[in-house]
Design an enzyme around this catalytic site. Structure first.
Site, short mmCIF file in Angstrom:
data_model
loop_
_atom_site.label_atom_id
_atom_site.label_comp_id
_atom_site.label_asym_id
_atom_site.label_seq_id
_atom_site.Cartn_x
_atom_site.Cartn_y
_atom_site.Cartn_z
N HIS A 134 -4.45 -2.55 2.59
CA HIS A 134 -3.14 -1.37 2.19
C HIS A 134 -2.65 -1.21 2.82
O HIS A 134 -2.29 -1.12 3.58
CB HIS A 134 -4.46 -0.41 1.15
CG HIS A 134 -5.19 0.10 2.15
ND1 HIS A 134 -4.38 1.81 3.22
CD2 HIS A 134 -5.94 0.40 3.89
CE1 HIS A 134 -4.62 1.93 3.26
NE2 HIS A 134 -6.15 1.55 4.02
N ASP A 146 -3.70 3.42 9.73
CA ASP A 146 -4.14 3.92 8.61
C ASP A 146 -3.28 3.79 7.76
O ASP A 146 -2.82 4.82 6.28
CB ASP A 146 -5.08 4.96 8.17
CG ASP A 146 -6.70 5.06 7.17
OD1 ASP A 146 -6.47 5.40 6.40
OD2 ASP A 146 -5.69 3.62 6.72
N GLU A 180 -4.92 2.05 -2.16
CA GLU A 180 -6.47 2.31 -1.45
C GLU A 180 -6.59 3.35 -1.67
O GLU A 180 -8.00 3.52 -1.33
CB GLU A 180 -5.83 1.07 -0.40
CG GLU A 180 -7.72 1.22 -0.01
CD GLU A 180 -8.02 2.42 1.24
OE1 GLU A 180 -7.29 2.97 1.70
OE2 GLU A 180 -9.11 1.78 1.47
N GLU A 181 -6.22 4.32 -1.16
CA GLU A 181 -7.02 6.13 -0.11
C GLU A 181 -6.60 6.65 -1.32
O GLU A 181 -8.21 7.48 -1.59
CB GLU A 181 -5.57 6.38 0.16
CG GLU A 181 -5.00 5.94 1.57
CD GLU A 181 -5.76 5.82 2.50
OE1 GLU A 181 -6.17 5.20 3.39
OE2 GLU A 181 -7.29 5.95 2.45
N ASP A 311 -3.39 -5.88 19.20
CA ASP A 311 -2.01 -7.31 20.04
C ASP A 311 -3.82 -8.88 19.59
O ASP A 311 -3.88 -9.31 18.85
CB ASP A 311 -2.03 -7.17 21.13
CG ASP A 311 -1.61 -8.66 21.65
OD1 ASP A 311 -1.26 -8.96 22.64
OD2 ASP A 311 -1.04 -9.30 21.24
N ASP A 315 -4.27 -11.45 16.88
CA ASP A 315 -3.87 -13.07 17.09
C ASP A 315 -5.72 -12.86 16.64
O ASP A 315 -5.26 -14.55 15.95
CB ASP A 315 -4.41 -12.69 18.47
CG ASP A 315 -3.09 -12.84 19.83
OD1 ASP A 315 -2.90 -12.08 20.71
OD2 ASP A 315 -1.76 -12.99 18.42
N1 DTR Z 1 -11.63 4.03 3.75
C1 DTR Z 1 -10.74 2.95 5.07
C2 DTR Z 1 -10.88 3.91 6.29
C3 DTR Z 1 -12.67 3.05 6.85
C4 DTR Z 1 -13.27 3.48 6.58
N2 DTR Z 1 -14.94 2.82 7.24
C5 DTR Z 1 -14.10 1.73 6.92
C6 DTR Z 1 -14.67 0.69 7.00
C7 DTR Z 1 -14.04 -0.33 6.67
C8 DTR Z 1 -12.43 -0.78 6.69
C9 DTR Z 1 -12.32 1.06 6.57
C10 DTR Z 1 -12.70 1.56 6.80
C11 DTR Z 1 -9.05 4.36 4.62
O1 DTR Z 1 -9.12 5.16 4.53
O2 DTR Z 1 -8.14 3.48 4.37
ZN ZN Z 2 -7.54 5.87 5.15
ZN ZN Z 3 -7.28 2.56 5.38
CA CA Z 4 -0.99 -11.66 20.89
#
Ligand code: DTR
Ligand code: ZN
Ligand code: ZN
Ligand code: CA
Length: 448
Positions: A134, A146, A180-181, A311, A315
């Site tokens: 996202h 994030d 996504e949030e 990194d 990869d």
């Molecule tokens: N919800 C996602 C952050 C997040 C929290 N637990 C997980 C597990 C797997 C992937 C992402 C996450 C966010 O705040 O975008």
């Molecule tokens: Zn988030």
């Molecule tokens: Zn996220």
């Molecule tokens: Ca690398």
């Protein structure tokens, strides 16, 4: 050719076989070939090594995301100018790199949202390896970990695919999701609007949401075992221990795909949960501190990144794309091209042929082209069998043999046809080169 007294063959009048909705009429060598194909196979299994993903390039994308946030109210959230600017940045890079990009719009909370989909031309369209992240941040900050981290990791992997001019057996697709949030809104919109026939072509969706946390854990999604193994083996090869991601399903965009039955996997370096002392021991982090203390805060800036985690995970993404994109990781049923029409073989006479039309293949035939034949004939030593490629090149499958008095040729041959273009009319040629003993070609098929 001496032979046992030929048994009189009370051959019932064999009606033309009706095979798989095509009726083939019986005539020596002039048969309308019957084409029966299973879902496409991939090319010869080749897994090239993925290149190293330059962390400097990944960081440059993070710096750009930071600059975009700085210039747009401090965030890259859904409905805000910083989000669209992020989309435009990534799209520009991918268009210049030869990807086919699509911007998908949706509306949420009265604001326009955008998904960006990028397809790498080529590969088996029926087997799509899909990597996504996202792109939106929360409104309280720039969202560099994030989820600028996941967005940058798959972007640089896509650019590495272009630099390598990779020609994977499978089709590669990359996606950047909006909102996504606010509840996986963009990825849900994408999946909900994807016809089921298109969904079934996705052989795996890989999700990358928060992969550069400053106090990183190395978590692997425990959804599809094959995808999980690709990641776990890669980290093991780097002597980096991993744990199963346990923050639960539904927490990111892979849930949108999993909910419609698509195999998923992914990587995560942790959010607001705190690292345990055992984890700190194995990963060298700080026990008692959150994996990302700036989760959903204004301090989630470009300094909120572990370069080592960024990194390694970049990869690992490249390794997964190169590995899962090649054939052989999820063996597909062969493509089979078959003709079941009977063709009589004149005793000690002219050769007869039976055609099949190969379609839908790309490139050349494989080095291990499988030819299965079913010939009913007494004293099979009378017979010579060849495969004829579309350009007429003959590949000898069976020689005659005076001593082989057994009946019937019901067997498979493998021949190196890699110099032949796959699509076209292939023929099986059979000739009885000795008097007495007769028979017919019952059926034959090519498997790619
Ligand atoms: N919800 C996602 C952050 C997040 C929290 N637990 C997980 C597990 C797997 C992937 C992402 C996450 C966010 O705040 O975008
Ligand atoms: Zn988030
Ligand atoms: Zn996220
Ligand atoms: Ca690398």
């Amino acid at each position: 050719m001496s032979s046992p007294t030929p048994r009189t063959r009370h051959r019932l009048a064999r009606r033309a076989r009706i095979g798989r909705s095509v009726i083939a009429t019986v005539a020596a060598g002039a048969v309308a070939g019957l084409i029966a194909t299973a879902p496409g196979a991939a090319a010869t299994p080749t897994t090239l090594e993925a290149p190293d993903i330059p962390i400097a390039n990944v960081k440059a994308h993070l710096t750009e995301f930071q600059s975009i946030a700085n210039a747009n109210g401090g965030n890259r959230a859904h409905g805000r100018p910083g989000y669209k600017a992020s989309i435009d940045y990534i799209k520009g890079k991918l268009d210049a790199a030869g990807f086919t990009t699509t911007v998908q719009q949706f509306t949420y909370n009265g604001a326009t949202g955008y998904n960006l989909i990028a397809d790498w031309p080529g590969g088996d369209a029926n087997q799509v390896v899909f990597a996504g992240a996202h792109l939106d941040s929360v409104s309280s900050g720039p969202g560099i970990n994030d989820n600028g981290s996941g967005s940058a990791g798959i972007l640089e992997t896509a650019l590495a695919v272009s630099r390598a001019n990779l020609k994977p057996a499978k089709h590669l697709r990359f996606g950047w999701w909006g909102a996504e949030e606010l509840g996986l809104v963009g990825s849900k919109h994408y999946v909900n609007n994807l016809p089921s026939a298109e969904r079934s072509k996705i052989s795996g969706y890989l999700n990358f949401d928060m992969i550069g946390s400053p106090n990183p854990g190395y978590f692997v999604y425990d959804d599809d075992p094959e995808i999980e193994k690709v990641f776990k083996d890669w980290f093991a090869g780097k002597n980096v221990p991993t744990e199963i991601e346990t923050e639960g399903d539904g927490r990111s965009d892979h849930a949108s795909f999993k909910n419609v039955g698509i195999r998923v996997g992914g990587l995560f370096t942790g959010a607001s949960r705190t690292m345990s002392s055992a984890q700190a021991q194995k990963w060298g982090g700080t026990a008692g501190q959150a994996f990302d203390p700036c989760y959903h805060r204004s301090c989630d800036t470009s300094s909120n990144i572990s370069d080592t985690a960024m990194d390694r995970n970049s990869d690992a993404i490249a390794h997964a794309i190169w590995t899962l994109g090649s054939a052989g990781t999820t063996p597909e049923p062969d493509s089979v091209f078959e003709n079941t029409a009977d063709v009589s073989i004149p005793d000690n006479g002219a050769a007869v042929t039976s055609p099949v039309e190969v379609t839908g293949r790309t490139g050349n035939a494989p080095a291990t082209l499988k030819v299965a034949v079913d010939i009913k004939h007494t004293w099979r030593g009378d017979l010579v069998v060849d495969l004829l490629a579309p350009d007429g090149t003959a590949y000898r499958l069976k020689n005659s043999s005076g001593s082989d008095s057994a009946d019937n040729v019901i067997t498979s041959y493998t021949t190196d046809a890699s110099s032949e273009v796959a699509n076209g009319t292939w023929k099986l040629r059979v000739q009885d080169v000795a008097a007495q003993d007769t028979g017919h070609l019952d059926s034959w098929k090519l498997s790619f």
